[in-house]
Structure formats: structure tokens, C-alpha cells
Write a protein that holds these residues in place. Structure first.
Motif, PDB file in Angstrom:
ATOM      1  N   LEU A   1      54.022  63.954  65.197  1.00 47.35           N
ATOM      2  CA  LEU A   1      53.219  65.142  65.456  1.00 47.35           C
ATOM      3  C   LEU A   1      52.689  65.743  64.160  1.00 47.35           C
ATOM      4  CD1 LEU A   1      55.470  66.759  68.167  1.00 47.35           C
ATOM      5  CD2 LEU A   1      53.135  65.996  68.489  1.00 47.35           C
ATOM      6  N   ALA A   2      53.567  65.815  63.145  1.00 48.53           N
ATOM      7  CA  ALA A   2      53.136  66.381  61.872  1.00 48.53           C
ATOM      8  C   ALA A   2      52.037  65.517  61.276  1.00 48.53           C
ATOM      9  CB  ALA A   2      54.318  66.470  60.912  1.00 48.53           C
TER      10      ALA A   2
ATOM     11  N   GLY B   1      53.607  68.937  52.772  1.00 53.18           N
ATOM     12  CA  GLY B   1      52.474  68.728  51.883  1.00 53.18           C
ATOM     13  C   GLY B   1      51.237  68.401  52.689  1.00 53.18           C
ATOM     14  N   LEU B   2      50.199  69.193  52.466  1.00 54.62           N
ATOM     15  CA  LEU B   2      48.936  68.918  53.139  1.00 54.62           C
ATOM     16  C   LEU B   2      48.349  67.646  52.566  1.00 54.62           C
ATOM     17  CD1 LEU B   2      47.532  72.525  53.067  1.00 54.62           C
ATOM     18  CD2 LEU B   2      47.926  71.208  55.121  1.00 54.62           C
ATOM     19  N   ALA B   3      47.636  66.930  53.382  1.00 51.85           N
ATOM     20  CA  ALA B   3      46.956  65.707  52.941  1.00 51.85           C
ATOM     21  C   ALA B   3      47.937  64.731  52.306  1.00 51.85           C
ATOM     22  CB  ALA B   3      45.822  66.048  51.972  1.00 51.85           C
ATOM     23  N   SER B   4      49.124  64.652  52.892  1.00 53.18           N
ATOM     24  CA  SER B   4      50.065  63.664  52.392  1.00 53.18           C
ATOM     25  C   SER B   4      50.815  63.079  53.574  1.00 53.18           C
ATOM     26  CB  SER B   4      51.062  64.328  51.436  1.00 53.18           C
ATOM     27  OG  SER B   4      52.207  63.521  51.312  1.00 53.18           O
ATOM     28  N   ILE B   5      50.710  61.767  53.739  1.00 54.65           N
ATOM     29  CA  ILE B   5      51.374  61.141  54.890  1.00 54.65           C
ATOM     30  C   ILE B   5      52.877  61.267  54.741  1.00 54.65           C
ATOM     31  CG2 ILE B   5      51.607  59.008  56.188  1.00 54.65           C
ATOM     32  CD1 ILE B   5      48.843  59.988  56.355  1.00 54.65           C
ATOM     33  N   TYR B   6      53.370  60.978  53.552  1.00 61.99           N
ATOM     34  CA  TYR B   6      54.815  61.076  53.337  1.00 61.99           C
ATOM     35  C   TYR B   6      55.269  62.527  53.433  1.00 61.99           C
ATOM     36  CZ  TYR B   6      54.501  56.241  51.914  1.00 61.99           C
ATOM     37  OH  TYR B   6      54.266  54.897  51.901  1.00 61.99           O
ATOM     38  N   GLY B   7      54.346  63.432  53.073  1.00 63.27           N
ATOM     39  CA  GLY B   7      54.666  64.855  53.208  1.00 63.27           C
ATOM     40  C   GLY B   7      54.953  65.220  54.648  1.00 63.27           C
ATOM     41  N   SER B   8      54.205  64.608  55.564  1.00 68.88           N
ATOM     42  CA  SER B   8      54.444  64.894  56.981  1.00 68.88           C
ATOM     43  C   SER B   8      55.868  64.523  57.350  1.00 68.88           C
ATOM     44  CB  SER B   8      53.482  64.100  57.863  1.00 68.88           C
ATOM     45  OG  SER B   8      52.187  64.157  57.358  1.00 68.88           O
ATOM     46  N   LEU B   9      56.298  63.366  56.848  1.00 75.90           N
ATOM     47  CA  LEU B   9      57.664  62.917  57.137  1.00 75.90           C
ATOM     48  C   LEU B   9      58.676  63.891  56.559  1.00 75.90           C
ATOM     49  CD1 LEU B   9      59.728  60.839  58.043  1.00 75.90           C
ATOM     50  CD2 LEU B   9      59.325  59.578  55.965  1.00 75.90           C
ATOM     51  N   LEU B  10      58.435  64.285  55.306  1.00 79.72           N
ATOM     52  CA  LEU B  10      59.366  65.186  54.633  1.00 79.72           C
ATOM     53  C   LEU B  10      59.464  66.515  55.373  1.00 79.72           C
ATOM     54  CD1 LEU B  10      61.152  65.650  52.199  1.00 79.72           C
ATOM     55  CD2 LEU B  10      59.172  66.461  50.939  1.00 79.72           C
ATOM     56  N   GLY B  11      58.274  67.060  55.683  1.00 75.47           N
ATOM     57  CA  GLY B  11      58.261  68.349  56.366  1.00 75.47           C
ATOM     58  C   GLY B  11      58.949  68.280  57.720  1.00 75.47           C
ATOM     59  N   ALA B  12      58.652  67.211  58.466  1.00 74.90           N
ATOM     60  CA  ALA B  12      59.257  67.072  59.787  1.00 74.90           C
ATOM     61  C   ALA B  12      60.768  66.936  59.674  1.00 74.90           C
ATOM     62  CB  ALA B  12      58.671  65.860  60.501  1.00 74.90           C
ATOM     63  N   ALA B  13      61.212  66.111  58.730  1.00 71.44           N
ATOM     64  CA  ALA B  13      62.652  65.918  58.575  1.00 71.44           C
ATOM     65  C   ALA B  13      63.338  67.226  58.218  1.00 71.44           C
ATOM     66  CB  ALA B  13      62.915  64.867  57.495  1.00 71.44           C
ATOM     67  N   LEU B  14      62.769  67.927  57.241  1.00 74.15           N
ATOM     68  CA  LEU B  14      63.389  69.183  56.805  1.00 74.15           C
ATOM     69  C   LEU B  14      63.478  70.187  57.931  1.00 74.15           C
ATOM     70  CD1 LEU B  14      62.091  69.958  53.254  1.00 74.15           C
ATOM     71  CD2 LEU B  14      64.426  70.098  54.062  1.00 74.15           C
TER      72      LEU B  14
ATOM     73  N   PRO C   1      51.338  75.598  47.252  1.00 79.81           N
ATOM     74  CA  PRO C   1      50.387  75.284  48.320  1.00 79.81           C
ATOM     75  C   PRO C   1      50.278  73.791  48.600  1.00 79.81           C
ATOM     76  CG  PRO C   1      49.297  76.364  46.449  1.00 79.81           C
ATOM     77  CD  PRO C   1      50.716  76.236  46.086  1.00 79.81           C
ATOM     78  N   GLY C   2      50.684  72.952  47.663  1.00 77.79           N
ATOM     79  CA  GLY C   2      50.578  71.530  47.933  1.00 77.79           C
ATOM     80  C   GLY C   2      51.762  70.992  48.694  1.00 77.79           C
ATOM     81  N   GLY C   3      52.692  71.878  49.021  1.00 79.37           N
ATOM     82  CA  GLY C   3      53.880  71.422  49.729  1.00 79.37           C
ATOM     83  C   GLY C   3      54.903  70.855  48.766  1.00 79.37           C
ATOM     84  N   LEU C   4      56.020  70.425  49.300  1.00 80.02           N
ATOM     85  CA  LEU C   4      57.093  69.924  48.452  1.00 80.02           C
ATOM     86  C   LEU C   4      56.703  68.621  47.767  1.00 80.02           C
ATOM     87  CD1 LEU C   4      60.254  70.611  50.599  1.00 80.02           C
ATOM     88  CD2 LEU C   4      59.647  71.644  48.444  1.00 80.02           C
ATOM     89  N   VAL C   5      55.913  67.816  48.471  1.00 81.38           N
ATOM     90  CA  VAL C   5      55.563  66.514  47.910  1.00 81.38           C
ATOM     91  C   VAL C   5      54.885  66.666  46.556  1.00 81.38           C
ATOM     92  CG1 VAL C   5      54.411  64.354  48.362  1.00 81.38           C
ATOM     93  CG2 VAL C   5      55.234  65.699  50.243  1.00 81.38           C
ATOM     94  N   LYS C   6      54.040  67.714  46.444  1.00 84.15           N
ATOM     95  CA  LYS C   6      53.386  67.926  45.160  1.00 84.15           C
ATOM     96  C   LYS C   6      54.185  68.893  44.297  1.00 84.15           C
ATOM     97  CE  LYS C   6      48.981  66.389  46.448  1.00 84.15           C
ATOM     98  NZ  LYS C   6      48.666  66.807  47.848  1.00 84.15           N
ATOM     99  N   GLY C   7      54.815  69.864  44.969  1.00 85.54           N
ATOM    100  CA  GLY C   7      55.457  70.941  44.229  1.00 85.54           C
ATOM    101  C   GLY C   7      56.694  70.503  43.484  1.00 85.54           C
ATOM    102  N   VAL C   8      57.517  69.664  44.119  1.00 85.29           N
ATOM    103  CA  VAL C   8      58.763  69.253  43.463  1.00 85.29           C
ATOM    104  C   VAL C   8      58.503  68.433  42.201  1.00 85.29           C
ATOM    105  CG1 VAL C   8      60.838  67.875  43.726  1.00 85.29           C
ATOM    106  CG2 VAL C   8      60.176  69.442  45.515  1.00 85.29           C
ATOM    107  N   PRO C   9      57.622  67.426  42.278  1.00 85.96           N
ATOM    108  CA  PRO C   9      57.338  66.702  41.027  1.00 85.96           C
ATOM    109  C   PRO C   9      56.781  67.605  39.947  1.00 85.96           C
ATOM    110  CG  PRO C   9      56.497  65.474  42.887  1.00 85.96           C
ATOM    111  CD  PRO C   9      56.950  66.805  43.410  1.00 85.96           C
TER     112      PRO C   9
END
Lengths: 321, 381, 294
Positions: free
Chosen positions: A40-41, A251-264, A295-303
Motif C-alpha cells: 500500500l505504501a 521517504g518520499l520517492a523511495s521504493i525502499y523507503g516505502s518498505l521502511l515506513g511500512a515496517a516501522l 522531509p526526505g524521510g528516514l531513507v534520506k535523513g538517516v544517512p
């Protein structure tokens, strides 16, 4: 491009082997839902992150998929796989039709329109008691089965759901790295500029909207057959907001971000059981803080945070040296 | 070597003793699914409070057959999905031997396939008749069937020779279940439902529906919902000057309703569990003792009135206690078998008699008809 | 009972509900006009008005007028705090970010209210009694008259403020073109703050005057906010008569729909109208079309 493929294969391997490391039956159950939420994400991210179109009504398409599958199989005894296809086709077509007028809108107007659409769908679920079972929900939905295996346990559902999720992730990765993906991002940045360059923005937006809806519907069908029960409460505005939160956090515009966000976000309530009553506050806080500072989500923010710390440490060490 | 002999022996003896102690004292794990937050929190919160209170009391007195109860409560927030997930967690991770709750019909229906498959007894605190009808092997309920509440009202209407009613039900699980029962039982009592309208749980104005009812042939209005909707309806009825008798459901059998509806509550009648009129019941009433004890306990513990909903949890815990005490062991199957043999248990909701064919256990005597007079409850004769 | 009598009642009930929607819609419009932000947390400000007045009445035993004033002040404070903490420091105010932040903010406010005041519903005494009054074949309560009166006053005050006061004109300038307004010396940040403050006071007023009728709890804000927004969209985000008409129209259509068509789908009616307006005439029924610079 090869790196991308490797990254994806690594993910596939991890997902496939994960159940072996888990002994708790319950965690497996949670992971099944993580899979559904990831799908869904992902659907929402394509629309929101890549194409830049705000949609606050995704739960509606999710619910439509679930209910259509549920009603066709539980009430009319149609084959579950056929029902899933029917549900996906119907919802995609519906979204395509509605998409034309809706996607003429932008910004808040689009947000409100999708919100309204989602709520109307929810009200129909609640009121059409004769078909949907009304507020008490629809039970007796059969499990899916394939080649003699019935998917009625957490382990089997895990593999079923995650296979579908990984396939959709793979297809999505393919899409965003293609010409269409670039066109979407062009529309996001400036629709007028994209149009000037020859992108049929209007059609593309509607197509993505329809695709997103169809994917959500498939997730809905899978949900219905896993839970064997659907109720309107799961498909309301709250869940649409939850999905947006997943995409924002991951993370917007990130496929792996969708996974991360959904899991969290699926596992967060489990971790927050100590704060049972107050998880709604944590939720709102996350939304606000993430939007403001990451704003870029964790995928961008954490790195980025990581790099920031690293440069700070380097600077202090060179200063000392 | 000799130096180590004494400490080693002591250690072994102590551990052996500890293990046996531990084995004797392994607690009985009971799971609970309540909607402590979310829209049905007015159900889940008193239910959780009551369950905790009763379990603490039982443990203070030494537990069941020397073993303490370990109550694991999960908040389902009124969401069926969360209820299913929590049920799975209770069974697979916490390894409970029985589950009490959930608080709502919708959640109960969702959880039923799970407990049926895993073979864990479930005592639901929700009112929907379809939870135990048709009977499911592992599913019991303590809340009175809403069908019984409906028959109580219809009996009264028959006495007063009223045959045309308007029903106004809330569009959630409780209301829609009540609506089903109201329509299903009407014919048997010679009653005709002339207006069948609904309202949303958060609606703030029902004058439109009531205006329609005023213009119809209805001789009485039956409203089926839980606070705050019925309070708004009571006020709207007064505002519109409608003089028809107004009935509510047991969903508002709490002082809160009288507080919310204010003057408009006067004269409203509803079926209710005996708990709200426990002090005016005759001494011969078989439930009076348990009721008074419950009300007093809850007041001491939580400084609030023990109500109808908390009572469902009280009954569930006590029924489990009875089932485990009656012997046969504490495995889920044994508990289930003993539950089915419960007879004449004077609980808060009524007097329970379970059989293989009846997992709801109550008759229409579980309800009394009350009227609101002078901001308090009065039994209707 | 005659159908025309019934319709009279539907109209009257619809108008009073519509007046509330209008008040809330104006709150949306004010913030939008000064900042181009749609504040999804508007509904929660309405809720806070009701909850604060409850607090001041019951917990602190203050007389009604004092409680009302304090509640409005407290909610205005909350609105200002919200703007300060979340909107102002926003680095990239894209529409998406703003939508998400205001939604997140509304969830947060609701959560805090739930923590502080619990989940119960509470009744507030009517301002001047609860004996029904007749208007022709329809009846209303005195509280409805309060609603009409206060809404009218709020709208007139609003119009006067924006039309004739310097601050009001400055805020309208910000709405027309933020940068130009800044260039002529208007403190844009302050105007944004003002817009939130005024919005919060109007919203809380709506919450207070409707609470005796509908009772108040921590989650009344959600639907009220959404309907208020619908009103603003239907009537146009002008913040003036158009928005008010939008609210009244919405209330009446809802009431007629519930009575004549189906009570279950009543909420759907509001949103279907919203969608139709957005599709056909997004600037609202009573506003002029807006053009966008590319």
C-alpha cells in the motif's frame, strides 16, 4: 543499474530467509501485515512521492479491493484468484474514470477531493448492510489456495504476501528507473514545464492514479483472504493518514523507503504497547517532526545525519590534531 | 574437592526446591482484548478496570487453587484487525489458556475464526446475538443478547397496546445488530416498524429523522445506540415537542446518559441489566448480593460507579474462575468443557446457565425495564 | 403532519447547523487568505473551544461569560502556539508539507486533549434555557438563536475588520501577493500569526456555542472541521458572505437529505457535493475564478 539489481536481490534473500530466524509465531503474523502495508505504501509513494499528487483516500481503494474480493468469494462463492483479478480490474477502471476530473485539481483541493472520495467509499461500506454486512463487517471469507496448498497459517501467508510484495517492488523499481519514472518526476517538479517538453501530463497522472488504486485493491484482496474478515473501521480516513505517514517517514520517492515506513509504522504499536493510550500523540508528533526536519524521510535523513556526525567528528579530530 | 561439596549440594537442593516451588506457582495466564481507547472505549475501559480489579482480588485471596492469575490485556482500539492481531499474540506469544473480550460485536466476529482454529475458549463481552447464534464450540458470551433487550421492550409495548413503532439506530456494530433484532422480532409480537432510520455515531443533530418520524404513524420511538447520540436524540425529541413514548437500549444504561440528556431524560424507558438498580432490588433477588458487592468494590477501587459494561468483564472472569475450580485441569479444552457445564451462576449480567447448545446463557429475565424519574432509575412494574 | 411543515423543520435545523459550518469555514478562509495554507487542524480548535469552556465552567466554577471569554483566549493561545511551533519554522512550505503538518498537528492536539480531559462526552448547560420556541411549523431551541446571532456578529465584525482596518487590509495584501506585501513594509510573519489567532478565536467560538446542543468530547473536531472545510469550498474561500452562504447551503442540503432521502448516507451527501463543486467549479459557487502564475 547493476547495483540496483544486487540491492534488490539481497532484499529478496533476506525476506525469504527471515522466517527461519524467527521463533515467535506472533512476529510472523505482524510481518504478514508489514508486507500488505508495504504494498500500500508503495502504491501511494508512486502517486505521492514520484508524481507529487496528494492522495488522502487510499484506504478507500484498499477497502474496495478487500470488500469486492470478500463479497464475491464469501457471498457468491467465486474462485478467490478470479475475484482478486475482478476486484483489481474494477477498481483500476473506476480510479481511471474518477481520476480525470480529480487530477485536474492541485494541492489542497486535490487533498480534499481524495479525502472526500475516501470518506464516501467508507460510508458506502458502512451503510450498504445487505451487501457488506455493515459496521459489523463481513466474515467467512475463504483463504487463498494454490496447487493444493491452502494459505491458512502465518508462515504460508508470509510467503504468499511477500512474494506479491516483492514482485510489486521489483516492478515499481523498474518503472521509476524508466522513461515513465522520469516523466513522473518531471511532472512533480513542474507540470507546465513537463507538458512543454511533450509529456502528456494529464494522461500520465491518471494512469498512475489508476495503477496506484489497482495495486491497493490487490493488497486489499490479499488482506481479506488473510484475515478472513473485513470491517469498515479498517478503511477509514485514519488509515489513509497512516499510509501517508508511512510514506513520509520512510521517504518520499523511495521504493525502499516505502518498505521502511511500512515496517516501522506497523511494528510501532507493538513497541508502544506500554504507552497504549498515548500512541496517537506519538503519531501526530512523528508526522509533524518528520515533515519539519526530515522531509526526505528516514531513507534520506538517516544517512544525512550520519554524514553530518561524521564530518563533525572529523573536524573536531583534525582540530585537535 | 571437599570444599566444594557443601556449596554444590546446597545449590542443587536450593534449585530443586526453587523449581518445585516455581512449578506449583506457575500462574494461570488469561488474555483480555478490550477496546480501552477508540470509539468503544466506554465499553473497554470499565471492562478492563473491572477485570483487573477482580483478578487482583482473586490473587489477594491466594488465586485459583493456589495459583495466581496473570491477566494480559491488549487494547484493540475498537479495530477488528488489531483485535485479530492481538488475539494471535495472546495465543502464540503469551500462551494464554483463555481469552475474555473483545468489547464489540465486530471485533468478536473477527476473532472467532482465530480461537476456533487454535482451540482457545473465548468469553466475549459484546452484545451481538450472532456471536453465539449459531453456537461455536469455543465461543461464549456474557453480555446479554440484544435480542433479549428487544423482546423486553416489545412485551411492554404489547401490554400498552402499541403496535406501530419507529426505530432510530446508530450506524455502528451495536446499532446495526440492534436494528437486525428489532426488525426480526417485530412480527412475533405483532409490531410494525413504520420508520427505519439511522444516524451516525458522531452526529450532532437528529431533528431531520425525528421530523420524519413525527410525520409518520409511529406510536412509539425506539432508539438504539450508545452515548452521546441518544442524549442528542432525547433533546431533539423535547425540542420538536414530540409526545410519543421514547425507548432507549441498554447501551445507555449508565448515569452518564442522564447527565448528558438533562431534563430531556425524564420519562425515558429502557431495558437494563440489574446492576444500575441494585439498591432498589428486593432482597429476594438472587443477583442482589453479587451486584451490591460489585458496585461497592468498583466504587472503592476507581471512585466511579460500576456499570453494566464493567459487569460483563466481572462475569467473564468469575465464570473462568468457576470453570477452572470445578476441576478437570487448566488446559484450554478442560476450561471449555467446564464452562459449558456452568449452571445457576448469579452474575452481574444475569443468571448464567450454559449448555452445549446455548453459549449465551441468559434469558430475558437478565433484563429489567427501568424508567428515568427525577434523574434516577426506577423499576417499571 | 404536512410535508411542508416537515420541510420547514428541515430548513430551520439545516440553517442552524449551517451557521456553525459557516463559522468554521470562515476560520479556514482567513488562514488561507493570509497564508495559502489550509489548516486541517481547524476542527481541533473548535473542539478546544468547547473543552476549555467546559473546564472553566465545571472545574473552575466560573460564570458563563467569563468562561466563554477565557475559553476563546485559551484556544487562541493554542492556535498561536501551533503556528509558532510548526508552521513558522517550516523550511520548505510545499502544499504537501503543509497538509501533512496540519494533519499531524490536528492528531497531536486531539491526543493531548484526550490525555488531559479523557474520552468522555460532556454536557454544557445552554446559554439561556432549553425551552423550545416555535417558528411557524418548526421549532428551535434558544441556543439556536444564540448561534445565529453570534455567527452574524462574527461575520460582520470579520468583514469590517478586513475591509476597513489597517491590519485587515495588510492581511489581504499578504494573501494577494506575499512578496509585494513584504516589500511595502508589511510584517508578513506577524500577519500570518494574526490570521491563526483570529481563526482560532472564531473556531473556538463556534465550538462553544454549539457545545450545549451537541455535547463535547475530544474528537468532535474531526467531522466539524471537515464539514467546515466543505462549506468553505462550496461557498468559496473568500471569507465573506460567499463562505457563509456555502455553510448555510451545506447545512440545509444535509438536513433535507437526511429527512427526505436517507439518514445513513447523510454525511456522504456533504462530500458528494464537495466533489461536484471541486470538479465543476473549484473556486466555489460564490467566488470569482483564480488564476495561477506559472
Amino acid at each position: 543499474m547493476n547495483r540496483e539489481i544486487l540491492k534488490f536481490l539481497l532484499l529478496v534473500v533476506v525476506i525469504l530467509l527471515l522466517p527461519l530466524a524467527i521463533h515467535e509465531g506472533y512476529l510472523l503474523n505482524v510481518l504478514v501485515f508489514v508486507g500488505i502495508h508495504t504494498m500500500l505504501a508503495l502504491a501511494l509513494n508512486l502517486l505521492l512521492g514520484y508524481a507529487g499528487q496528494i492522495s488522502l483516500g487510499q484506504a478507500g481503494f484498499f477497502g474496495l479491493g478487500a470488500y469486492i474480493s470478500g463479497i464475491l468469494t464469501a457471498t457468491h462463492g467465486i474462485n478467490p484468484w478470479l475475484a482478486m483479478v475482478i476486484a483489481a480490474v474494477v477498481v483500476t477502471f473506476m480510479a481511471f474514470l474518477v481520476g480525470f476530473p480529480i487530477l485536474k485539481l492541485k494541492g489542497h483541493y486535490l487533498a480534499m477531493a481524495t479525502l472526500g472520495l475516501g470518506i464516501i467509499i467508507y460510508i458506502v461500506f458502512n451503510e450498504a448492510v445487505d451487501h457488506t454486512g455493515g459496521p459489523s463487517g463481513l466474515s467467512g471469507i475463504p483463504n487463498l489456495s494454490l496447487a493444493g496448498i491452502t494459505f491458512d497459517s502465518d508462515l504460508k501467508n508470509y510467503y504468499l504476501i511477500w512474494t506479491m510484495t516483492l514482485i510489486s517492488m521489483g516492478l515499481a523499481l523498474n518503472l521509476v528507473h524508466s522513461r515513465i519514472g522520469r516523466a513522473l518526476r518531471a511532472i512533480h517538479d513542474s507540470e507546465v514545464a513537463a507538458r512543454v517538453m511533450g509529456v502528456n501530463a494529464r494522461l500520465l497522472k491518471v494512469q498512475i492514479f489508476a495503477l496506484s488504486a489497482g495495486l491497493s485493491a490487490i493488497a486489499g484482496s490479499l488482506y481479506a483472504h488473510t484475515l478472513t474478515f473485513v470491517a469498515p473501521a479498517s478503511f477509514g480516513f485514519n488509515f489513509s493518514v497512516e499510509l501517508v505517514t508511512m510514506v513520509i517517514i520512510g521517504g518520499l520517492a523511495s521504493i525502499y523507503g516505502s518498505l521502511l515506513g511500512a515496517a516501522l509504522l506497523t511494528m510501532l504499536p507493538e513497541l508502544l504497547r506500554a504507552f497504549q493510550d498515548y500512541d496517537i500523540i506519538v503519531y501526530g508528533l512523528l508526522l509533524v517532526v518528520m515533515t519539519m526536519y526530515m522531509p526526505g524521510g528516514l531513507v534520506k535523513g538517516v544517512p544525512r545525519l550520519f554524514n553530518l556526525l561524521r564530518t563533525k567528528l572529523k573536524r573536531s579530530s583534525t582540530a585537535n590534531a | 574437592m571437599k570444599k566444594l561439596l557443601l556449596p554444590i549440594t546446597t545449590f542443587l537442593l536450593v534449585s530443586a526446591w526453587a523449581v518445585t516451588c516455581f512449578a506449583n506457582a506457575t500462574p494461570i495466564k488469561i488474555g483480555a482484548l478490550f477496546s480501552v481507547t477508540g470509539p468503544p472505549s466506554f465499553l473497554g475501559e470499565p471492562e478492563r478496570n473491572t477485570a483487573k480489579m477482580v483478578v487482583d482480588e482473586i490473587n489477594a485471596k491466594g488465586g485459583i487453587k493456589g495459583r495466581k492469575i496473570d491477566l494480559v490485556v491488549y487494547d484493540t482500539q475498537g479495530d477488528a484487525t488489531k483485535a485479530v492481531q492481538a488475539a494471535n499474540r495472546l495465543i502464540k506469544e503469551d500462551k494464554v489458556v483463555a481469552i475474555i473480550g473483545p468489547s464489540t460485536t465486530g471485533e468478536s466476529m473477527a476473532v472467532i475464526p482465530v480461537v476456533e482454529k487454535e482451540g482457545i475458549p473465548l468469553i466475549s463481552c459484546a452484545a451481538g446475538s450472532k456471536i453465539s447464534d449459531p453456537v461455536k464450540k469455543w465461543v461464549f458470551k456474557t453480555a446479554q443478547n440484544d435480542g433479549l433487550a428487544v423482546t423486553k421492550i416489545y412485551e411492554y409495548l404489547n401490554k400498552k397496546k402499541i403496535s406501530k413503532v419507529a426505530i432510530l439506530t446508530v450506524s455502528d456494530g451495536f446499532g446495526s445488530s440492534g436494528r437486525e433484532q428489532l426488525k426480526a422480532n417485530a412480527a412475533a409480537f405483532g409490531i410494525q416498524v413504520v420508520v427505519d432510520d439511522t444516524y451516525g455515531p458522531k452526529d450532532t443533530d437528529m431533528t431531520s429523522q425525528l421530523t420524519k418520524i413525527r410525520g409518520s404513524q409511529a406510536q412509539a420511538i425506539i432508539c438504539w445506540g450508545t452515548n452521546p447520540g441518544p442524549a442528542v436524540i432525547a433533546k431533539n425529541v423535547k425540542q420538536l415537542g414530540i409526545k410519543l413514548p421514547l425507548f432507549m437500549s441498554h447501551g445507555v444504561s449508565s448515569k452518564k446518559f442522564i447527565e448528558l440528556a438533562g431534563d430531556a431524560a425524564e420519562g425515558i424507558m429502557l431495558p437494563s441489566g440489574r446492576v444500575i438498580v441494585s439498591d432498589v432490588l428486593p432482597a429476594s433477588d438472587k443477583q442482589k448480593k453479587s451486584l451490591m458487592a460489585f458496585v461497592k468494590d468498583y466504587q472503592n477501587h476507581y471512585k466511579a460507579e460500576g456499570d453494566h459494561f464493567g459487569g460483563h468483564a466481572w462475569d467473564a472472569v468469575m465464570l473462568l474462575k468457576g470453570a477452572i475450580e470445578r476441576g478437570g485441569g487448566d488446559t484450554p479444552a478442560a476450561i471449555r468443557d467446564q464452562l459449558e457445564k456452568t449452571t445457576n451462576f448469579a452474575g452481574i449480567g444475569g443468571i448464567f446457565n450454559y449448555t452445549a447448545a446455548d453459549h449465551a446463557g441468559l434469558t430475558k429475565d437478565a433484563f429489567v425495564l427501568v424508567e428515568i424519574k427525577n434523574k434516577d432509575w426506577a423499576l417499571v412494574k | 403532519m404536512e410535508l411542508s411543515d416537515q420541510i420547514a423543520q428541515y430548513l430551520v435545523s439545516g440553517l442552524s447547523t449551517g451557521a456553525i459550518y459557516a463559522l468554521i469555514g470562515i476560520g479556514f478562509a482567513i488562514i488561507y487568505n493570509a497564508t495559502e495554507i489550509i489548516n486541517f487542524a481547524q476542527g481541533e480548535l473548535v473542539m478546544l473551544g468547547g473543552m476549555f469552556s467546559l473546564f472553566f465552567l465545571n472545574a473552575m466554577h466560573l460564570p458563563l461569560p467569563a468562561a466563554v471569554l477565557l475559553a476563546v483566549a485559551a484556544t487562541t493561545g493554542a492556535g498561536v502556539l501551533f503556528e509558532r511551533l510548526t508552521i513558522r519554522p517550516l523550511k520548505s512550505p510545499t502544499p504537501l508539507a503543509l497538509v501533512i503538518i496540519t494533519i499531524g498537528g490536528s492528531i497531536l492536539i486531539r491526543g493531548i486533549a484526550m490525555m488531559v480531559w479523557g474520552k468522555d462526552t460532556h454536557a454544557i448547560p445552554a446559554f439561556s434555557g432549553s425551552e423550545p420556541l416555535s417558528i411557524g411549523a418548526a421549532t428551535i431551541l434558544p441556543q439556536h438563536l444564540w448561534i445565529f446571532a453570534l455567527t452574524a456578529i462574527a461575520i460582520i465584525a470579520n468583514k469590517l475588520f478586513f475591509q476597513y482596518s489597517i491590519t485587515g487590509k495588510a492581511m489581504r495584501a499578504c494573501a494577494a501577493n506575499r512578496r509585494a506585501a513584504g516589500l511595502v513594509g508589511i510584517d508578513v510573519k506577524k500577519m500570518v500569526l494574526f490570521s491563526f489567532a483570529i481563526s482560532a478565536s472564531l473556531g473556538s467560538l463556534a465550538g462553544i456555542i454549539v457545545a450545549p446542543l451537541t455535547m463535547t468530547s475530544y474528537d468532535v473536531g474531526i467531522m466539524l472541521g471537515l464539514k467546515g472545510f466543505c462549506a468553505a469550498i462550496i461557498g468559496g474561500l473568500s471569507g465573506g458572505v460567499g463562505t457563509v452562504l456555502g455553510g448555510l447551503l451545506l447545512g440545509v442540503l444535509e438536513s433535507l437529505g437526511a429527512g427526505l432521502v436517507s439518514s445513513g448516507y447523510k454525511d456522504a451527501i456533504a462530500f458528494i457535493i464537495l466533489l461536484l463543486i471541486l470538479f465543476i467549479r473549484p473556486q466555489g459557487l460564490f467566488s470569482r475564478a483564480q488564476s495561477e502564475r506559472v
